[in-house]
Design an enzyme around this catalytic site. Sequence first.
Site, short mmCIF file in Angstrom:
data_model
loop_
_atom_site.label_atom_id
_atom_site.label_comp_id
_atom_site.label_asym_id
_atom_site.label_seq_id
_atom_site.Cartn_x
_atom_site.Cartn_y
_atom_site.Cartn_z
N HIS A 56 1.87 4.09 -3.87
CA HIS A 56 3.06 4.86 -3.49
C HIS A 56 4.32 4.00 -3.46
O HIS A 56 5.31 4.36 -2.83
CB HIS A 56 2.85 5.49 -2.10
CG HIS A 56 1.61 6.32 -2.00
ND1 HIS A 56 1.38 7.40 -2.80
CD2 HIS A 56 0.52 6.20 -1.20
CE1 HIS A 56 0.21 7.95 -2.49
NE2 HIS A 56 -0.34 7.22 -1.53
N HIS A 218 -1.31 12.35 -3.59
CA HIS A 218 -2.52 11.83 -4.23
C HIS A 218 -3.00 12.81 -5.29
O HIS A 218 -4.13 12.71 -5.77
CB HIS A 218 -3.63 11.63 -3.19
CG HIS A 218 -3.21 10.82 -2.02
ND1 HIS A 218 -2.85 11.38 -0.81
CD2 HIS A 218 -3.06 9.48 -1.87
CE1 HIS A 218 -2.51 10.41 0.03
NE2 HIS A 218 -2.62 9.26 -0.58
#
Length: 331
Positions: A56, A218
Amino acid sequence: MKQIINDKVDLIQEMTQGIEFASNFKLKKVNQSNILITAKPNPTKVSLISGGGSGHEPSHAGFVGDGMLDGAVCGEVFSSPTPFDVFEAIKSVNNTQGVLLIVKNYSGDIMNFTMACDMANEAGIKTDYIVVDDDIAVKDSLYTQGRRGIAGTVLVHKVLGYLAKQGSSLAELKEFGTKLIKHIKTIGIGLHACTLPTTGKASFEVKDDEIEFGCGIHGEPGVKVEKHVSAKEYAQKMLASLDAELKFDTKKEYILLINGFGRTTLLEQYIFTNAVVSQLSAKKIKIVQVKVGNYMTSLDMSGLSLTVLEVFDKQIMTAITSSVDILGNLF
């Protein structure tokens, strides 16, 4: 899918080492771990730690520095760091003023960060935590009970980082942070899945003419699969979802965060920003600050998220516009 990596076993070790180099040693790795802390800690303030699975970036190590976080714990790709890693991070930034953990709402993160919090308190380190759950798309998901914590988390880093630097206590930061989170809402869209470096495979499938509305960082399923539309139409749909939560009010002020998921170009992000601000302005909704860029990515996923923060306290604007010394140039 071609990727610029070496041994998959060493992905995160090599990434965190690279971050340390890229910071010109304003950040430092803790021993051989995947923990990054500020090299010049402020001993007079409460320390802030965040973290979670890698993939991320720049979240969260990219937000470590003067005025924001004091440390970040990087887990494996899309996997929570262990409670022992989080505990090690707590010990590394502890200065007797207390430590606040800013945790995104994912089951693994909740379990491991709260366990580390208990370990720290048992060791005599005053530690507490708050949970960010800004994603309005779904109530539960593959990785979460309750709403997920996504890009709005970086606004929590920024505001609480400022308040910590001003001398707020651990209890005051927890109280303000808990209130702040309730005024942050986010919705995302996924156009193409990310590629997991450990498998080389896409995290989900979506047809070329379709998108996942409300997908997570995700690649978790969102609200529904829809046909791909224009930036203006995405802005309209996403603002409608946010309006249902926030009830936009012409008497209030709002901060926007447009966050790219990794593969979405800045050209696209700015076009989307123009659509969002234009539509809100037409309704006389007052936008006082706009942030655009890759704040919380999902590897190479194509798509973006839109976060709205309602400015319910004057300190928020001061905090958002305050100067910081972090790796990127996002604040």
